[in-house]
Design a protein around this motif. Structure first.
Motif, short mmCIF file in Angstrom:
data_model
loop_
_atom_site.label_atom_id
_atom_site.label_comp_id
_atom_site.label_asym_id
_atom_site.label_seq_id
_atom_site.Cartn_x
_atom_site.Cartn_y
_atom_site.Cartn_z
N LEU A 207 10.72 -3.47 -4.39
CA LEU A 207 10.01 -2.27 -3.93
C LEU A 207 8.71 -2.08 -4.70
O LEU A 207 7.67 -1.75 -4.12
N TRP A 208 8.75 -2.31 -6.00
CA TRP A 208 7.57 -2.15 -6.85
C TRP A 208 6.49 -3.13 -6.44
O TRP A 208 5.32 -2.78 -6.31
N LYS A 209 6.88 -4.39 -6.21
CA LYS A 209 5.92 -5.40 -5.79
C LYS A 209 5.40 -5.12 -4.38
O LYS A 209 4.24 -5.39 -4.07
N GLY A 210 6.25 -4.57 -3.52
CA GLY A 210 5.83 -4.23 -2.16
C GLY A 210 4.75 -3.16 -2.15
O GLY A 210 3.79 -3.23 -1.40
N LYS A 211 4.91 -2.15 -3.02
CA LYS A 211 3.90 -1.10 -3.13
C LYS A 211 2.58 -1.67 -3.63
O LYS A 211 1.51 -1.33 -3.13
N ALA A 212 2.67 -2.57 -4.63
CA ALA A 212 1.46 -3.20 -5.17
C ALA A 212 0.78 -4.05 -4.11
O ALA A 212 -0.45 -4.06 -3.99
N ALA B 129 0.86 -3.60 -0.86
CA ALA B 129 0.24 -2.70 0.11
C ALA B 129 -1.07 -2.14 -0.42
O ALA B 129 -2.07 -2.07 0.31
N GLU B 130 -1.10 -1.75 -1.69
CA GLU B 130 -2.34 -1.23 -2.29
C GLU B 130 -3.41 -2.32 -2.37
O GLU B 130 -4.59 -2.05 -2.13
#
Length: 58
Positions: free
Chosen positions: A19-24, A26-27
């Motif tokens: 999830l953390w990598k997915g947010k990064a 997307a940004e």
């Protein structure tokens, strides 16, 4: 008194990291898209340019 933390299971660790990598990711995609739009001249926001800075100094 200090109490040791509970260990996070491998499954929860992998989910959290994903999830953390997915947010990064997307940004990073948004930043790249914004950069491309600025370079192509299709940006929809106002930002200072060197020409504007010269006009303000005079």
């Amino acid at each position: 008194m200090a109490v040791p933390k509970k260990k996070r299971s491998k499954a929860k660790k992998r989910t959290h990291k994903s999830l953390w990598k997915g947010k990064a990711r997307a940004e990073a995609q948004k930043a790249l898209s914004l950069g491309k739009s600025v370079l192509s001249g299709r940006s929809s926001f106002i930002y200072p340019t060197e020409e504007d800075d010269e006009d303000n100094e005079e």
